[in-house]
Structures are given as structure tokens and as C-alpha cells.
Design an enzyme around this catalytic site. Structure first.
Site, PDB file in Angstrom:
ATOM      1  N   CYS A  84      -4.573   0.583  -0.107  1.00  0.00           N
ATOM      2  CA  CYS A  84      -3.142   1.063  -0.001  1.00  0.00           C
ATOM      3  C   CYS A  84      -2.568  -0.171   0.716  1.00  0.00           C
ATOM      4  CB  CYS A  84      -3.386   2.230   1.213  1.00  0.00           C
ATOM      5  SG  CYS A  84      -4.523   3.577   0.558  1.00  0.00           S
TER       6      CYS A  84
ATOM      7  N   ARG B  41      -0.306  -2.256  -4.406  1.00  0.00           N
ATOM      8  CA  ARG B  41      -1.201  -1.988  -3.791  1.00  0.00           C
ATOM      9  C   ARG B  41      -1.640  -0.482  -3.949  1.00  0.00           C
ATOM     10  NH1 ARG B  41      -3.533  -5.710   0.193  1.00  0.00           N
ATOM     11  NH2 ARG B  41      -4.868  -4.103   0.992  1.00  0.00           N
TER      12      ARG B  41
ATOM     13  N   TRP C  78      -3.006   4.787  -2.574  1.00  0.00           N
ATOM     14  CA  TRP C  78      -3.881   4.732  -3.661  1.00  0.00           C
ATOM     15  C   TRP C  78      -5.062   5.674  -3.508  1.00  0.00           C
ATOM     16  CZ3 TRP C  78      -8.869   3.340  -5.042  1.00  0.00           C
ATOM     17  CH2 TRP C  78      -9.151   3.455  -6.607  1.00  0.00           C
TER      18      TRP C  78
ATOM     19  N   ASN D 147      -6.337   2.001   5.509  1.00  0.00           N
ATOM     20  CA  ASN D 147      -6.857   1.451   4.073  1.00  0.00           C
ATOM     21  C   ASN D 147      -8.386   1.343   4.070  1.00  0.00           C
ATOM     22  OD1 ASN D 147      -6.909   0.284   1.501  1.00  0.00           O
ATOM     23  ND2 ASN D 147      -6.508  -1.664   2.166  1.00  0.00           N
ATOM     24  N   GLY D 148      -8.894   1.996   3.261  1.00  0.00           N
ATOM     25  CA  GLY D 148     -10.529   1.924   3.413  1.00  0.00           C
ATOM     26  C   GLY D 148     -10.910   3.265   3.258  1.00  0.00           C
TER      27      GLY D 148
ATOM     28  N   GLU E  91      -5.210  -1.041 -19.851  1.00  0.00           N
ATOM     29  CA  GLU E  91      -4.495  -0.867 -18.711  1.00  0.00           C
ATOM     30  C   GLU E  91      -3.009  -0.524 -18.985  1.00  0.00           C
ATOM     31  OE1 GLU E  91      -4.916  -4.990 -17.055  1.00  0.00           O
ATOM     32  OE2 GLU E  91      -5.431  -3.703 -15.299  1.00  0.00           O
TER      33      GLU E  91
ATOM     34  N   HIS F 253     -24.323  -4.553 -35.144  1.00  0.00           N
ATOM     35  CA  HIS F 253     -25.313  -4.062 -34.461  1.00  0.00           C
ATOM     36  C   HIS F 253     -24.951  -2.570 -33.997  1.00  0.00           C
ATOM     37  CE1 HIS F 253     -27.939  -7.407 -34.574  1.00  0.00           C
ATOM     38  NE2 HIS F 253     -27.096  -8.108 -34.492  1.00  0.00           N
TER      39      HIS F 253
ATOM     40  N   LYS G  57      -3.146  -3.003  -7.630  1.00  0.00           N
ATOM     41  CA  LYS G  57      -3.047  -4.420  -7.781  1.00  0.00           C
ATOM     42  C   LYS G  57      -4.234  -5.039  -6.992  1.00  0.00           C
ATOM     43  CE  LYS G  57      -1.582  -8.599  -9.345  1.00  0.00           C
ATOM     44  NZ  LYS G  57      -1.923  -8.839 -10.805  1.00  0.00           N
TER      45      LYS G  57
HETATM   46  O1  M6R Z   1      -7.342  -9.944  -7.260  1.00  0.00           O
HETATM   47  P1  M6R Z   1      -8.767 -10.070  -8.136  1.00  0.00           P
HETATM   48  O2  M6R Z   1      -8.636 -11.240  -9.190  1.00  0.00           O
HETATM   49  O3  M6R Z   1      -9.855 -10.100  -7.511  1.00  0.00           O
HETATM   50  O4  M6R Z   1      -8.367  -8.699  -9.178  1.00  0.00           O
HETATM   51  C1  M6R Z   1      -9.715  -8.513  -9.884  1.00  0.00           C
HETATM   52  C2  M6R Z   1      -9.335  -7.315 -10.596  1.00  0.00           C
HETATM   53  O5  M6R Z   1      -9.118  -6.157  -9.905  1.00  0.00           O
HETATM   54  C3  M6R Z   1      -7.938  -7.511 -11.502  1.00  0.00           C
HETATM   55  O6  M6R Z   1      -8.274  -8.471 -12.340  1.00  0.00           O
HETATM   56  C4  M6R Z   1      -7.746  -6.300 -12.430  1.00  0.00           C
HETATM   57  O7  M6R Z   1      -8.809  -6.231 -13.385  1.00  0.00           O
HETATM   58  C5  M6R Z   1      -6.652  -6.277 -13.109  1.00  0.00           C
HETATM   59  N1  M6R Z   1      -5.805  -4.997 -13.111  1.00  0.00           N
HETATM   60  C6  M6R Z   1      -6.424  -6.894 -14.592  1.00  0.00           C
HETATM   61  O8  M6R Z   1      -5.321  -6.807 -15.165  1.00  0.00           O
END
Ligand code: M6R
Length: 620
Positions: A2, A27, A75, A101-102, A494, A510, A615
Site C-alpha cells: 500500500c 502501490r 492494495w 503496509n504489510g 497485465e 511438446h 506497481k
Molecule cells: O520493482 P521490481 O522490478 O522488483 O518489480 C518486479 C515485478 O513486480 C514487476 O516487474 C511486475 O511484474 C510488473 N508489473 C511487470 O510489468
């Protein structure tokens, strides 16, 4: 994951909190809420399900009065995204307000205990237990910080917690426990801010302090006081962060995702600038901060990350094998952590993370640290947690990435990993000047070639229009184009909610081939990188079963184009099989980002804030 903000100062808190939350919606955007406290300790709360825009519309510019406050975008983890479950949460009497957050992993046990003592719960969230735990400690005579510390002692999991209490007007207390995302304290003139993430603070201040695991802070308009995990008052030195918040603006683009796709050539140049040197050919990663002798001692490389960042590590694996001559493996960070990996001081562990706050990646880094590995992180966010865990950092220097779907940080991470592999090769004495010149030349051409690929946006939009009704997509690639296939599928899933799979093309026969019929579009990445002929066979096999093929082909490859239903042309980058082939993923992934973006638009999806996503993922 969050978004959290807090403020203690002399200005009206409401608008400041909302402005901070606007920068944090990436977030989470299931619900939003603020609590503002006045000089007498009276607290006004506005909160509700839905995006922040809804809260802003509800408020109509009239915020609860007061110069101290906290705010949250959610979130959902525990409890549906409805009004009751929106933060801030209060105790029984409304004396304590908490945002969090957590995940309170033992919340059910605590909830039963508190209910048995007579505490009444108004939400389904785990967060509310914190309000009641703090209430109990305050009633027992502790001050707010003492109560927060005592509450932390009772909960399991990783957390960022921000709390106010009526009996301490002008005070916001904040704690960080484990790796549930960052907590940043920012200093202004007669005001102090708190946020889960830097972008929320940058329009107010760049003078900041990061809390580490177990630390607690109390902020007031006249400053901040910090406590160690053991409860001692500690000094923390503020640092100045360099980000330009203007870079976060959407500019003339309709969406952040499009802006971020289109600015990739520039970002790539920023990643490379001053690091790829041509006279004499060399790589300068001065900011890495790891001596060449330490790199020379490395006998193996392990890379990990999550989502798009994991796809970057798969490209990185090839770079370390092919350029640095080291055995390399790439893993999903959340799997790495639990697989009982065997590694030690001669292993170079490389994590990739746009945010540097992804808990799966951070936990894997802690595991690697425990095992004694040398660690480098490739990261886009200055001062992020991952950069504080690793021994050295290679920043991608892309500026903030706001769209939930990562785009520019993938291509920049690939370039950063390429530079790092060249740097390690040089440290190991296996890259002659000639060899380094051959490696760096295609890197220098990549930004402008990427620009020419992006000019095909109009054609890709037409393609998107033709295929946007499809219910499923298959993406196929071999070698370095396999992670690109996975990324193409991830982007489409996504932002457009179309089911898509990314497969190594050799695997198609396969099993996945059973899926192919006239309704199944197959994106075949068939550029001239050594695997083109085998990809041509895949295309034939798809066509033999009436599948629709969208091929990514090297400009001029008319034979391949004649077999496909649609073609996206990719420019040459050096000789087939040469070092340029290693960088082709930078050129092939861009059209797939655009395809996902335009398909999502044709389907009327919210491209910048797709459903169910956030994000930065700071929960496991
Ligand atoms: O901040 P990060 O690169 O560690 O984030 C990793 C993933 O959460 C991030 O790449 C996620 O898969 C994106 N939504 C991809 O578009």
C-alpha cells in the site's frame, strides 16, 4: 504494497496528504483514506473504496481541519476493497488511527485475544488489530512511541506502520519492521513528512532519512526522533536525493505506459552514458563500488528478480555466459529463497528490481547475504532498499516508472546487465580491446535503432485492432528471445486481461501445439540471431494447423514474411550471431509492449492501473 504518507507541520495537512498519495497510487488503488488531527487532538477521517479520485471528489476541497495527518492507498490483502476495510483504521474509541503496509501474519490469534478483552472490530482487516494493540498499551500508560513499539513486539510479518493518537496532538509515530517496503522521513521548514516511497515526498523535500528494519520514528513540526530496534534513541543523518519529479509527469502522452515505452531510447542512452567508453573501448562502472580483484575471484553468477525484472535476468544469464565466460543461472527470486541454493563468497549474485522494494527479491538478497555471496543489484530507484543490501549497485537511471506495467526499466536493465557482464569480463582479463570494441559497438547503436522500431507504433496499433478480440495468445522465442516471449505474454496479460503464454519455441511441439487453431494468434519472434531457421519451422507448424502468425522478422527477410499473416519488422543489429544479437531483445520487446498497450486500449482497459495489480509488491 500500500502507499503511505504522513505529515506533521504548520500547513493544512489534508491537501498535502492527498498530493503525496497521488504519487503513490501505483502501490495500490483499491481504496484511499486520510486522517487529519487538529491542535486539540480531534481527528477527522475521510476514506472509502475506489481510487483516490473518488476520495478527492467526495471531499470537494474541504478537508478535516488540522496540521497533522496520515494517508493511505490500499492494495487489498485481508478483507475486500470496501469502505469499512479502507485505511485509516481506528481503535474502539477513535483515539488511535493507524495506516499500515504489510500483513499481520498472526492477526487471527491477536484478534481473538483482543475481542476476548472486549475490543470491538469494525473491519475485516489485519491492520485493525494494530489500532487495538496500541490502544491497549496507551491505556496501560505508555506514550505513543512506546505503545507502537510494544505492538510491534506482538505481531509477526513485515510492516510499515504509521499512527496518531488523540492524546498526543502534533505527533505521528512510524515504524518499519522487516521488508514490507520502505519508510522515508522527509524534512521541510517547520514540517516533517513520512512516506512509503520517495516520489510522494519529492515535491516537498529532497532531504530524507530511510528507516531500517526495526526502527521507529516520531515526527513533529520541529523535527524527528529515532529509536533503534532495542529502544535506544539514535541519531540518523539526513541525505539529499537527486530525483527530478518533473520526469514523472505524463507530458503529452495519453498514458504513462505509452510515455515510458516511447522514452526508452533516451533511457537507454542514460543507462549507457559515461559507462560505455569508446577510446579506448572499455566499461566504466565507477559507481559500482566493487574492486576488480573481488570480481576476479568470482567463479559463478546467480541472477534473480520478479516479473519483468526476472525476464531481464534471463537475458543477463546469457551475457555472463557468453561475454564473461562464467557459469550463470537465472531464477525467480521467490523460488530462489526456498530452494536451498548452494552458493558462497565466489558467487556473484545479481538482483534486478525496478523499485528495489519488491519483498520477494529483498528476501532472496538477504538469503544470498546469509550465504556470503558478493551481491550487485541493478535498480532504478535511488536509495531503494535493494541498493542498501547489495555490495554494489548499477542504476538504470530511467527516472520514475509510474505505469504499473514495466517497460523502460526492462530495456535499461538489459543494457545495465550487458555493461556489467563486459565489466566483469574486463576484470577477469578475458576481454581484449578488440573484443570490447566489438561488444560496445552494437550497444551504441541500440538507442537509435530502438527509436526506429518505436516509429512503427501506427502499424502496431492497426495490428492491435485486428487481434484485440482474441481470447488467447501464444508468444514463441528461442534463446534470448525466449524471455522476450515471456515478457510479451506478461505485458498482454497485465494490461489487456487476455490469457497469454510465453514459451521457448522448441517446447511448442511438446504440448502447446494442441492449443493451436484458427482462433489462436501466435507471435513468433524470428529475427536473425541464429535461431531464425528453427523459428521458421515453428511458423510452418502453426500455419499447418490454421493458427494466425504475427512474426517479428529482420528487415528484408521476405521469405519469413511470406509465411506469416502479419509482420513486424526489426532492424539489424550487427551480424547474425555476433554481439549485436545479444542486444536484440531490446529491439524485439518494444513492439510487444506497444502491441499490449494498443490491444488494451481497443478493449477499453485501464492501462496505467490494471485491475488487481500494484506497481511495487511488498508482500509475499
Ligand atoms: O520493482 P521490481 O522490478 O522488483 O518489480 C518486479 C515485478 O513486480 C514487476 O516487474 C511486475 O511484474 C510488473 N508489473 C511487470 O510489468
Amino acid at each position: 504494497m500500500c502507499g503511505i504518507v504522513g505529515y506533521a507541520g504548520t500547513r493544512d495537512a489534508g491537501p498535502i496528504l492527498v498530493e503525496g498519495l497521488q504519487k503513490l497510487e501505483y502501490r495500490g488503488y483499491d481504496s484511499a483514506g486520510i486522517a487529519v488531527m487538529d491542535a486539540d487532538g480531534a481527528i477527522g477521517i475521510v476514506k472509502g473504496a475506489g481510487k483516490l479520485a473518488r476520495l478527492i471528489a467526495t471531499v470537494e476541497g474541504v478537508y478535516p481541519p488540522g496540521t497533522t495527518g496520515i494517508g493511505h492507498t490500499r492494495w487489498a490483502t485481508h478483507g475486500r476493497p470496501n469502505d469499512d476495510n479502507a485505511h485509516p483504521h481506528v481503535d474502539c474509541t477513535g483515539n488511535v488511527v493507524v495506516i499500515h503496509n504489510g500483513i499481520v501474519e498472526n492477526f487471527l490469534e491477536l484478534k481473538r485475544e483482543l475481542q476476548a478483552e472486549g475490543h470491538r472490530f469494525a473491519s475485516e482487516t489485519d491492520t485493525e488489530t494494530l489500532a487495538h494493540l496500541i490502544e491497549r498499551e496507551l491505556d496501560g500508560g505508555k506514550d505513543l512511541v512506546g505503545s507502537l513499539r510494544a505492538a510491534i513486539g506482538r505481531i509477526r510479518g513485515a510492516h510499515a506502520i504509521v499512527v496518531m493518537a488523540r492524546r498526543e496532538p502534533g505527533v505521528v509515530a512510524v515504524a518499519r519492521v522487516g521488508n514490507a517496503g520502505g519508510v522515508v522521513v522527509g524534512y521541510g521548514e517547520h514540517e516533517v513528512f513520512v512516506a512509503s516511497d520517495l516520489p510522494a515526498l519529492l515535491s516537498q523535500t529532497r532531504t530524507v532519512v530511510f528507516l531500517t528494519d526495526g526502527e521507529v520514528a516520531r515526527i513533529r513540526c520541529d523535527g524527528a526522533t529515532y529509536w533503534s530496534p532495542e529502544g535506544e534513541i539514535i541519531e540518523k543523518t539526513a541525505q539529499t536525493v537527486p530525483f527530478d519529479p518533473v520526469a514523472a509527469a505524463k507530458g503529452t502522452h495519453k498514458h504513462f505506459m505509452l510515455k515510458e515505452i516511447m522514452e526508452q531510447p533516451e533511457c537507454l542512452m542514460d543507462t549507457i552514458r559515461g559507462r560505455a567508453l569508446f577510446e579506448p573501448p572499455s566499461v566504466d562502472l565507477e559507481d559500482l563500488g566493487i574492486a576488480p580483484e573481488r570480481l576476479r575471484a568470482v567463479s559463478r553468477v546467480v541472477l534473480f528478480g520478479m516479473g519483468t525484472s526476472m525476464h531481464a535476468t534471463m537475458a543477463g544469464r546469457a551475457f555472463f555466459e557468453r561475454i564473461a565466460g562464467l557459469p550463470a543461472e537465472a531464477d525467480n527470486a521467490s523460488e530462489f529463497r526456498y530452494r536451498g541454493a548452494v552458493l558462497g563468497p565466489d558467487t556473484l549474485v545479481i538482483s534486478v528490481a525496478q523499485s528495489g522494494e519488491t519483498v520477494d527479491t529483498l528476501e532472496a538478497m538477504h538469503e544470498a547475504k546469509r550465504l556470503g555471496a558478493l551481491q550487485v543489484t541493478v535498480c532504478n530507484t535511488p536509495g531503494a532498499q535493494s541498493t542498501r543490501v547489495a555490495d554494489g549497485t548499477v542504476y538504470t537511471r530511467c527516472g520514475p516508472e509510474i505505469a504499473v506495467a514495466s517497460t523502460k526499466t526492462l530495456t535499461a536493465s538489459i543494457a545495465a546487465l550487458y555493461l556489467l557482464a563486459c565489466h566483469v569480463a574486463a576484470a577477469r582479463g578475458i576481454a581484449s580491446e578488440t573484443c570490447m570494441a566489438e561488444l560496445l559497438e552494437p550497444l551504441a547503436h541500440a538507442p537509435s535503432l530502438l527509436g526506429s522500431v518505436l516509429q512503427r507504433e501506427g502499424e502496431i496499433d492497426q495490428l492491435a485492432h485486428r487481434y484485440h478480440h482474441a481470447g488467447h495468445f501464444l508468444f514463441l522465442g528461442r534463446g534470448l528471445q525466449y524471455p522476450v516471449a515471456m515478457e510479451g505474454a506478461l505485458k498482454l496479460k497485465e494490461v489487456s486481461y487476455i490469457h497469454a503464454e510465453g514459451y521457448p519455441a522448441g517446447e511448442m511441439k511438446h504440448g502447446p501445439i494442441a492449443l493451436i487453431d484458427e482462433r489462436m494468434p501466435v507471435v513468433a519472434i524470428a529475427v536473425q540471431d541464429g535461431s531464425r531457421d528453427k523459428m521458421l519451422s515453428n511458423i510452418e507448424q502453426v500455419k499447418a494447423r490454421d493458427g494466425k502468425v504475427i512474426a517479428l522478422a529482420t528487415e528484408g527477410d521476405d521469405e519469413l514474411a511470406s509465411k506469416a499473416d502479419d509482420v513486424i519488422w526489426i532492424p539489424r543489429l550487427g551480424e547474425p550471431g555476433g554481439p549485436g544479437s545479444l542486444l536484440l531483445p531490446i529491439l524485439t520487446v518494444a513492439p510487444l509492449q506497444l502491441l499490449a498497450y494498443h490491444i488494451a486500449l481497443w478493449r477499453g482497459c485501464d492501462v496505467d492501473q490494471p485491475r488487481n495489480l500494484a506497481k511495487t509488491v511488498t508482500v509475499e
